[in-house]
Scaffold this motif. Structure first.
Motif, mmCIF file in Angstrom:
data_model
loop_
_atom_site.group_PDB
_atom_site.id
_atom_site.type_symbol
_atom_site.label_atom_id
_atom_site.label_comp_id
_atom_site.label_asym_id
_atom_site.label_seq_id
_atom_site.Cartn_x
_atom_site.Cartn_y
_atom_site.Cartn_z
ATOM 1 N N ASP A 234 0.829 -1.219 0.000
ATOM 2 C CA ASP A 234 0.000 0.000 0.000
ATOM 3 C C ASP A 234 0.855 1.258 0.000
ATOM 4 O O ASP A 234 1.664 1.458 0.899
ATOM 5 C CB ASP A 234 -0.873 0.035 1.265
ATOM 6 C CG ASP A 234 -2.143 -0.750 1.059
ATOM 7 O OD1 ASP A 234 -2.560 -0.886 -0.110
ATOM 8 O OD2 ASP A 234 -2.695 -1.253 2.061
ATOM 9 N N THR A 235 0.631 2.100 -0.989
ATOM 10 C CA THR A 235 1.367 3.363 -1.049
ATOM 11 C C THR A 235 0.650 4.307 -1.998
ATOM 12 O O THR A 235 -0.126 3.861 -2.850
ATOM 13 C CB THR A 235 2.815 3.140 -1.546
ATOM 14 O OG1 THR A 235 3.521 4.375 -1.513
ATOM 15 C CG2 THR A 235 2.867 2.581 -2.956
ATOM 16 N N ASN A 236 0.920 5.608 -1.872
ATOM 17 C CA ASN A 236 0.373 6.542 -2.863
ATOM 18 C C ASN A 236 1.237 6.580 -4.109
ATOM 19 O O ASN A 236 0.746 6.506 -5.230
ATOM 20 C CB ASN A 236 0.284 7.952 -2.285
ATOM 21 C CG ASN A 236 -0.851 8.040 -1.308
ATOM 22 O OD1 ASN A 236 -0.651 8.415 -0.169
ATOM 23 N ND2 ASN A 236 -2.040 7.646 -1.732
ATOM 24 N N PHE A 237 2.533 6.704 -3.873
ATOM 25 C CA PHE A 237 3.440 6.749 -5.024
ATOM 26 C C PHE A 237 4.804 6.244 -4.596
ATOM 27 O O PHE A 237 5.333 6.646 -3.561
ATOM 28 C CB PHE A 237 3.586 8.177 -5.564
ATOM 29 C CG PHE A 237 4.490 8.235 -6.766
ATOM 30 C CD1 PHE A 237 4.010 7.914 -8.024
ATOM 31 C CD2 PHE A 237 5.835 8.567 -6.629
ATOM 32 C CE1 PHE A 237 4.853 7.928 -9.138
ATOM 33 C CE2 PHE A 237 6.680 8.578 -7.739
ATOM 34 C CZ PHE A 237 6.179 8.272 -8.989
ATOM 35 N N GLU A 238 5.371 5.375 -5.414
ATOM 36 C CA GLU A 238 6.704 4.886 -5.102
ATOM 37 C C GLU A 238 7.390 4.462 -6.399
ATOM 38 O O GLU A 238 6.733 4.050 -7.359
ATOM 39 C CB GLU A 238 6.589 3.677 -4.152
ATOM 40 C CG GLU A 238 7.687 3.533 -3.139
ATOM 41 C CD GLU A 238 7.886 4.721 -2.206
ATOM 42 O OE1 GLU A 238 8.822 5.497 -2.484
ATOM 43 O OE2 GLU A 238 7.141 4.880 -1.225
ATOM 44 N N ILE A 239 8.707 4.609 -6.402
ATOM 45 C CA ILE A 239 9.513 4.080 -7.515
ATOM 46 C C ILE A 239 10.461 3.048 -6.920
ATOM 47 O O ILE A 239 11.099 3.316 -5.892
ATOM 48 C CB ILE A 239 10.337 5.201 -8.190
ATOM 49 C CG1 ILE A 239 9.408 6.207 -8.889
ATOM 50 C CG2 ILE A 239 11.325 4.623 -9.194
ATOM 51 C CD1 ILE A 239 10.127 7.374 -9.561
ATOM 52 N N PHE A 240 10.534 1.890 -7.553
ATOM 53 C CA PHE A 240 11.470 0.862 -7.063
ATOM 54 C C PHE A 240 12.357 0.363 -8.202
ATOM 55 O O PHE A 240 11.868 0.131 -9.317
ATOM 56 C CB PHE A 240 10.718 -0.373 -6.543
ATOM 57 C CG PHE A 240 9.947 -0.140 -5.272
ATOM 58 C CD1 PHE A 240 10.581 0.240 -4.102
ATOM 59 C CD2 PHE A 240 8.569 -0.325 -5.254
ATOM 60 C CE1 PHE A 240 9.860 0.434 -2.926
ATOM 61 C CE2 PHE A 240 7.839 -0.127 -4.090
ATOM 62 C CZ PHE A 240 8.490 0.257 -2.915
ATOM 63 N N ASN A 241 13.627 0.155 -7.895
ATOM 64 C CA ASN A 241 14.495 -0.610 -8.791
ATOM 65 C C ASN A 241 14.173 -2.078 -8.612
ATOM 66 O O ASN A 241 14.099 -2.561 -7.473
ATOM 67 C CB ASN A 241 15.963 -0.451 -8.380
ATOM 68 C CG ASN A 241 16.553 0.899 -8.738
ATOM 69 O OD1 ASN A 241 16.030 1.604 -9.601
ATOM 70 N ND2 ASN A 241 17.655 1.254 -8.088
ATOM 71 N N LEU A 242 14.005 -2.795 -9.715
ATOM 72 C CA LEU A 242 13.975 -4.263 -9.631
ATOM 73 C C LEU A 242 15.119 -4.784 -10.486
ATOM 74 O O LEU A 242 15.039 -4.792 -11.723
ATOM 75 C CB LEU A 242 12.637 -4.838 -10.107
ATOM 76 C CG LEU A 242 11.382 -4.569 -9.268
ATOM 77 C CD1 LEU A 242 10.208 -5.382 -9.793
ATOM 78 C CD2 LEU A 242 11.586 -4.873 -7.775
ATOM 79 N N GLY A 243 16.199 -5.139 -9.834
ATOM 80 C CA GLY A 243 17.363 -5.678 -10.534
ATOM 81 C C GLY A 243 17.835 -6.916 -9.808
ATOM 82 O O GLY A 243 17.161 -7.408 -8.896
ATOM 83 N N SER A 244 19.018 -7.403 -10.203
ATOM 84 C CA SER A 244 19.564 -8.567 -9.485
ATOM 85 C C SER A 244 20.509 -8.091 -8.385
ATOM 86 O O SER A 244 20.826 -8.840 -7.462
ATOM 87 C CB SER A 244 20.338 -9.467 -10.449
ATOM 88 O OG SER A 244 21.535 -8.823 -10.837
ATOM 89 N N GLY A 245 20.999 -6.857 -8.529
ATOM 90 C CA GLY A 245 21.977 -6.349 -7.575
ATOM 91 C C GLY A 245 23.401 -6.788 -7.927
ATOM 92 O O GLY A 245 24.357 -6.403 -7.262
ATOM 93 N N GLU A 246 23.555 -7.587 -8.991
ATOM 94 C CA GLU A 246 24.884 -8.071 -9.409
ATOM 95 C C GLU A 246 25.193 -7.511 -10.792
ATOM 96 O O GLU A 246 24.297 -7.387 -11.627
ATOM 97 C CB GLU A 246 24.887 -9.606 -9.550
ATOM 98 C CG GLU A 246 24.397 -10.372 -8.338
ATOM 99 C CD GLU A 246 25.460 -10.514 -7.285
ATOM 100 O OE1 GLU A 246 26.646 -10.372 -7.629
ATOM 101 O OE2 GLU A 246 25.106 -10.749 -6.113
ATOM 102 N N VAL A 247 26.462 -7.242 -11.038
ATOM 103 C CA VAL A 247 26.835 -6.685 -12.342
ATOM 104 C C VAL A 247 27.709 -7.683 -13.099
ATOM 105 O O VAL A 247 28.638 -8.254 -12.540
ATOM 106 C CB VAL A 247 27.577 -5.344 -12.158
ATOM 107 C CG1 VAL A 247 27.987 -4.770 -13.508
ATOM 108 C CG2 VAL A 247 26.675 -4.359 -11.420
ATOM 109 N N VAL A 248 27.373 -7.871 -14.378
ATOM 110 C CA VAL A 248 28.057 -8.894 -15.177
ATOM 111 C C VAL A 248 28.642 -8.235 -16.430
ATOM 112 O O VAL A 248 27.948 -7.511 -17.136
ATOM 113 C CB VAL A 248 27.025 -9.981 -15.609
ATOM 114 C CG1 VAL A 248 27.642 -10.974 -16.571
ATOM 115 C CG2 VAL A 248 26.458 -10.688 -14.386
#
Ligand SMILES: NC(=O)c1ccc[n+]([C@@H]2O[C@H](COP(=O)([O-])OP(=O)(O)OC[C@H]3O[C@@H](n4cnc5c(N)ncnc54)[C@H](O)[C@@H]3O)[C@@H](O)[C@H]2O)c1
Length: 316
Positions: A234-248
């Motif tokens: 539940d939120t009015n507005f949010e931005i989230f990163n969805l990544g793996s957190g690992e860099v290849v």
């Protein structure tokens, strides 16, 4: 049962999401089956849902407010998940294509969500909004005022529209910045899919940025888990990163695919196109803290799963 209106539902992420949600709710899939890549692939992505009573398909364009009005009116969805987009950063020949779907299409969905009192809107943004950064991991509060592709510029515009609609009209909106997603049904224009096909055929693989570029590759199941977690948040507005957190590094990625295929890759070194970021790297601590997002699939396992799908299940 909740009713989910999913735009772009016949695409890569959309079809994987429907696969997950169809047991838990009604799905209203809106897709225009455009020919950005072979529409037969999109038909194949959704064919198994067609006889499911919880699945309803609209072959419509989100750029048509009139079409959307009819769909919202007929189906009264609870949640809108907007995955329809003109994707890919490299086409810089026409801004209009990107503006139409990514900006006007998003604005239309927001307008309809306001009119029909939609409880929640989740919309796909992209790691591309960060442009070129200076070696740090990308955090949601970084400035996104230097988009290096038209695609990125339209995704930033869409995020901004979402914020305005949330602020002005109280809509509950979550924008998800996906980091290079891969897995079964991946778009054929994306690097992992393209490289696998070329290595399989023994054709040269064009490696941009001389193999030195790097990406945060996220396995599709982790992305779907992230979207699911946001549905329940539940939120009015949010931005989230969805990544793996690992860099290849790109070099390592090509090596992995080649080992998994048991075939040698013929490498053709190429400069980096202007619209490509040198690297992407997600800081996923915000999504982890607020929605419990926790990616699980390592690149080595994800590539194994992708190659298995590629060898045994893809249609072309
Ligand atoms: N795949 C990734 O790595 C990635 C990364 C960052 C962001 N995203 C975003 O995630 C979303 C889904 O991406 P994807 O990889 O599944 O792409 P995709 O191209 O496979 O899916 C998008 C779907 O939207 C449909 N579509 C496009 N324009 C439309 C319109 N005007 N009206 C109705 N339908 C339309 C297409 O026919 C397609 O089936 C997009 O918003 C994309 O920008 C994807």
């Amino acid at each position: 049962m909740p009713k989910y209106l999913i735009t772009g539902g016949a695409g890569f992420i959309g079809a994987n999401l429907i696969n997950r949600l169809i047991g838990e709710g009604e799905i209203i899939c809106v897709d225009n089956f455009n020919d950005y890549y072979n529409p037969e692939i999109k038909e194949d992505n959704i064919k198994k849902f067609k006889n499911n009573n919880n699945f309803r398909l609209y072959r419509e364009d989100i750029c048509s407010l009139q079409a959307l009005d009819k769909i919202f009116n007929e189906t009264t969805p609870d949640i809108v998940i907007n995955l329809a987009a003109r994707a890919g950063v490299r086409d810089i020949s026409s801004a209009q294509l990107y503006i139409d779907t990514n900006v006007t299409g998003t604005a239309n969905l927001l307008e309809m969500s306001k009119k029909y009192n939609i409880k929640k809107i989740i919309t796909a943004s992209s790691s591309s909004v960060y442009g070129n950064q200076n070696g740090e991991k990308f955090k949601e509060n970084m400035k996104t005022d230097r988009p290096i592709s038209i695609y990125a510029a339209t995704k930033i515009a869409a995020e901004n529209l979402c914020y305005s609609y949330s602020h002005l009209f109280g809509l509950n909106i979550i924008c998800l910045r996906f980091f290079t997603v891969y897995g079964p049904m991946q778009r054929p224009d994306m690097a992992i899919h393209k490289f696998t096909k070329l290595i399989d055929k023994g054709l040269p693989v064009e490696v941009y940025g001389y193999g030195e570029t790097a990406r945060d590759y996220t396995y599709i199941d982790d992305i779907i888990n992230g979207i699911k977690a946001c549905i329940d948040y539940d939120t009015n507005f949010e931005i989230f990163n969805l990544g793996s957190g690992e860099v290849v590094k790109l070099k390592y990625l090509v090596d992995l695919i080649s080992k998994q295929m048991n075939k040698k890759a013929i490498i053709k070194q190429m400069p980096l196109p202007k619209a490509d970021a040198f690297y992407t790297a997600s800081d996923i601590s915000k999504a982890n803290t607020l929605v419990g997002y926790e990616p699980k699939v390592k690149i080595e396992d994800g590539i194994e799963k992708f190659v298995n799908w590629f060898m045994h299940e893809r249609i072309c």
